[in-house]
Design a protein around this motif. Structure first.
Motif, mmCIF file in Angstrom:
data_model
loop_
_atom_site.group_PDB
_atom_site.id
_atom_site.type_symbol
_atom_site.label_atom_id
_atom_site.label_comp_id
_atom_site.label_asym_id
_atom_site.label_seq_id
_atom_site.Cartn_x
_atom_site.Cartn_y
_atom_site.Cartn_z
ATOM 1 N N SER B 47 -48.999 -5.919 -19.324
ATOM 2 C CA SER B 47 -48.459 -6.613 -18.396
ATOM 3 C C SER B 47 -48.804 -8.183 -18.712
ATOM 4 C CB SER B 47 -48.853 -6.114 -17.030
ATOM 5 O OG SER B 47 -48.125 -5.158 -16.596
ATOM 6 N N LYS B 59 -44.819 -7.816 -13.748
ATOM 7 C CA LYS B 59 -44.437 -6.298 -13.567
ATOM 8 C C LYS B 59 -43.019 -5.950 -13.055
ATOM 9 C CE LYS B 59 -46.469 -2.332 -11.650
ATOM 10 N NZ LYS B 59 -47.412 -1.592 -11.644
ATOM 11 N N LEU B 80 -51.781 -9.499 -10.737
ATOM 12 C CA LEU B 80 -51.105 -8.157 -10.579
ATOM 13 C C LEU B 80 -51.184 -7.798 -9.243
ATOM 14 C CD1 LEU B 80 -51.643 -5.568 -13.519
ATOM 15 C CD2 LEU B 80 -49.748 -6.724 -12.804
ATOM 16 N N HIS B 84 -48.392 -7.038 -6.495
ATOM 17 C CA HIS B 84 -48.061 -5.952 -5.688
ATOM 18 C C HIS B 84 -48.232 -6.153 -4.349
ATOM 19 C CE1 HIS B 84 -48.100 -1.618 -5.419
ATOM 20 N NE2 HIS B 84 -48.921 -1.526 -4.546
#
Lengths: 633, 149
Positions: B47, B59, B80, B84
């Motif tokens: 990623s 992502k 990341l 999320h």
């Protein structure tokens, strides 16, 4: 129809357009309607019209006529209008626009609004697009808000201060006291903002950095609380308590611990604790451990050294896709390179994994794997490593070929188990990546060949075969020509211990050299090599000397000056100085690597001095004086 | 963080948040190039990639790519997590969020983002608190409360 449905209706209509042209038509109509609405003084759907325009803007259409509407909406007493107005300002205005100055006053007012959600809009906008001027204007307001009791506002003010410091570093001083006191807050949002602010202050100003070192114990205490505390549902992410805050604290500790013994010592225990107590099976934990490793590798060495086993087990310990990134990341490679210098064996154990990364599809991973692989080459593993490296060379991305070739030469030179292996390796590189090797490769290889006395026959056989197969790789062809010229007699005698001897006639060999001379693929330098080799053969063959004479005389009128000059000189050698020819073209002595050289990377028979008839010594072929070692990786 | 982009698999931009001052022209150029680069990545690739002088963290969630550009000193892995977290917030707010929600309610997507990130940094690390703030702000927007704050 309520205004917000109109926005969604417009979006629907735009999306149902079947062609770009149709879409443009719809949008033009809508924009015209929006423009008309903007001109009306009072209008219930103002915020929705602006929202429509913002949607159109996101599709890529011009929306600058909405800028003033943003300014107007921001000044509205209605929250819904302010909200969209500020959003519009962040999307359509930037500090370069004049209109952005017009909102400074609104922002100022809204910063002290009684409703925290309005204050929030102002803070968000200022932190997103505040110009240096706006920052100077509003900094005192932000400082005031840093001292309020409202956590919701405080956390935003802290990040706003970060933006201000980035734009106008001198204003950092203003926030130093407030930043420090924020560290005693319990609210995670505020703590996070405080840590980010202190980080920014330290990065901008070495004096602040020195001052803030005294908060290391406080930071350590907060971290310990996070790491050792029980499950906290509000901040838990995959078993880690507030990884966002942990990562920022670790980063600040890194900055404070750099080049400072006391600070580094103070965080020693904590780093060990974090490393052992953090579950890295998910991204959250990995993020914390990653930051921990970064910090460990960057602070004072006596602390770092203690952690080597931990860093290595972190880098190589796991198999999850996310951690693979860590393995290959720049920082991992940097860390490994540092570790390799002091504890070679520790990293050697993981050589297999690193070599595997040579096959990774990602070019940046490949590059780092190459650097590290070259660093791990040793006398013990040279044969197996070279296999991998040569394999890599044959399929690696073009931008890495020169580096790989250069690294391979360097490694081969240092650790070659035998001369034959060394020569084979270099030939392999020349065949695979001949175009990407440095100029001095050719003279260096030639020098190597002259020193390997027992291998002359083997070498000339191999090179002759290569020459006949393919004459496109210039460096290979040059070396091959030189060899054939120098050791052509061994080739013709067809005796060789180490490889199949070839059955060639003198004509075959001369054919090969003439092909090189005549090919459009050959560079002028290569043709020079071929011509000289042809000339040399005149003393090593018996039957076809006339053929050589005619080749040489043809090139006497070659348009290439260098070739012409040589041909003329060789002609002279045939005619006037035939009695010297054998001596001049005698077998070369072993070339000393440090012998003085004149030309760059070219091996030529030194031009015979026409006037110096007493000279009986063979002309010393000049060798490039350039680095006797290839480039270090 | 320098900027965040959300785009579909066809390369259509669904959200763009810029934390650095750039002209419209520059933004368009960056967007076009970066979208192309990310869409060209194969599914097995990691990623993270280096692009110009930035680090890109991306992502894919269903049909949307979430793409952030961060600086050298920033932690890719926590980015990341930030992506999320944002997806989780959208999911909670819209109830099983999908691309259409973000298309038709793009302003809301921005409001939620602005309650989570400020000036490119996370401002609130508790999911609950972000959602509570959005809820309160939404209430404020109701017509009843809208007159003269």
């Amino acid at each position: 129809m309520s205004p917000s449905v109109r926005l969604q209706e417009m979006i629907r209509v735009i999306r149902s357009a079947r062609t770009q042209c149709e879409e443009r038509g719809v949008i033009q109509r809508e924009c015209a309607a929006i423009r008309a609405q903007f001109r009306q003084a009072d209008n219930v759907g103002r915020s929705h019209n602006l929202a429509k325009l913002l949607y159109v803007h996101m599709l890529g259409y011009p929306a600058h006529f909405g800028q003033m509407e943003c300014v107007r909406l921001i000044a509205s007493p209605r929250y819904s209008e302010k909200r969209v107005g500020y959003l519009g300002a962040m999307m359509l205005l930037d500090e370069k626009q004049d209109a952005s100055l017009l909102i400074t006053n609104s922002i100022k007012n809204d910063l002290s609004h009684s409703n925290q959600y309005v204050q929030s809009l102002a803070l968000c906008t200022l932190a997103c697009m505040g110009s240096a001027e706006m920052c100077r204007d509003l900094a005192p307001e932000i400082d005031r808000l840093l001292r309020t009791s409202n956590s919701y506002i405080k956390k935003k003010a802290a990040l706003c201060a970060v933006h201000i410091v980035r734009k106008v570093p001198e204003l950092g001083e203003l926030f130093t006291t407030a930043a420090h006191s924020l560290l005693s807050e319990k609210n995670h949002g505020v703590l996070h903002g405080a840590v980010v602010l202190i980080t920014e202050l330290c990065e901008q100003n070495p004096e602040s950095l020195a001052q803030f070192r005294k908060v290391v114990p406080e930071l350590v205490h907060i971290m310990k609380g996070l790491v050792m505390s029980g499950y906290s549902p509000e901040h838990n992410v995959a078993g880690i308590s507030d990884p966002f805050l942990q990562v920022r604290i670790l980063r600040l500790l890194r900055i404070l611990g750099r080049n400072n013994d006391t600070a580094s010592d103070a965080m020693n225990d904590l780093l060990a604790q974090v490393a052992t107590n953090t579950d890295s099976s998910k991204t959250a934990g990995s993020a914390v451990l990653y930051e921990t490793v970064l910090t460990i590798m960057d602070i004072k060495f006596h602390v770092t050294h203690y952690f080597f086993p931990l860093v290595l087990s972190f880098i190589f310990g796991f198999n999850s896709c996310v951690v693979l990134f860590i393995r290959r990341s720049y920082i991992s490679m940097m860390s490994l390179q540092k570790i390799v210098q002091t504890d070679h064996n520790a990293v050697q154990r993981h050589r297999g994994t690193i070599v595997d990364c040579l096959k990774d599809p990602d070019a940046s991973v490949k590059r780092r794997a190459l650097e590290l692989s070259l660093a791990l080459v040793s006398a013990v593993n040279i044969r197996s490593m070279m296999k991998e490296l040569l394999l890599f060379l044959s399929s690696c991305p073009p931008e890495l070929r020169a580096q790989a070739a250069s690294g391979i030469f360097s490694a081969a030179e240092r650790y070659a188990p035998s001369q034959r292996w060394h020569i084979d390796t270099i030939l392999h590189v020349l065949t695979t990546a001949g175009a990407d090797v440095r100029d001095e490769t050719v003279p260096n290889l030639i020098q190597l060949i002259t020193t390997a006395n027992e291998l002359h026959s083997y070498t000339v056989h191999k090179l002759y075969r290569a020459l006949v197969a393919d004459i496109s790789q210039q460096s290979l062809v040059q070396v091959a020509c030189w060899c054939v010229g120098e050791y052509g007699d061994l080739l013709l005698r067809a005796e060789c211990d180490d490889t199949e001897p070839v059955q060639v006639t003198e004509d075959d060999v001369l054919d090969a050299l003439e092909t090189v001379l005549q090919s459009h693929m050959s560079s002028p330098a290569t043709r020079g090599f071929a011509l000289t080799a042809t000339m040399k053969l005149s003393t090593r063959i018996t039957h076809n000397v006339d053929r050589i004479r005619s080749i040489v005389s043809i090139y006497g009128s070659c348009i290439d000056l260098e070739l012409q000059q040589r041909a003329v000189e060789y002609n002279a050698l045939f005619k006037k100085y035939d009695h010297m020819r054998a001596a001049v073209l005698e077998r070369m002595p072993v070339i000393d690597k440090t012998s003085p050289g004149h030309s760059k990377g070219e091996m030529t028979a030194g031009p015979v001095q026409e006037r110096d008839q007493t000279q009986k010594q063979p002309a010393v072929e000049t060798v490039s004086q350039e680095s006797t070692n290839q480039v270090r990786v | 963080m320098q900027f965040m982009l959300l785009f579909s698999r066809q390369g259509k931009l669904r959200l763009q948040k810029w934390y650095v001052p750039l002209s419209d022209k520059e933004k368009k150029k960056i967007t076009r190039e970066l979208v192309q680069t990310v869409l060209a990545r194969k599914p097995k690739m990691c990623s993270f990639l280096e692009w110009r002088d930035l680090k890109i963290v991306y992502k894919r969630y269903a049909s949307l790519y979430f793409c952030c550009a961060i600086e050298d000193q920033d932690n890719e892995l926590i980015t990341l997590e930030i992506i999320h977290r944002y997806v989780e917030l959208l999911d909670k707010y819209f109830g099983s969020v999908c691309e259409l929600d973000i298309i038709f309610n793009f302003e809301k997507a921005y409001f939620i983002l602005d309650e989570f990130l400020l000036g490119g940094e996370a401002q609130e690390t508790s999911k609950k608190n972000v959602l509570k703030a959005i809820e309160q702000a939404d209430l404020l927007q109701e017509v009843r409360h809208n007159y003269f704050l």
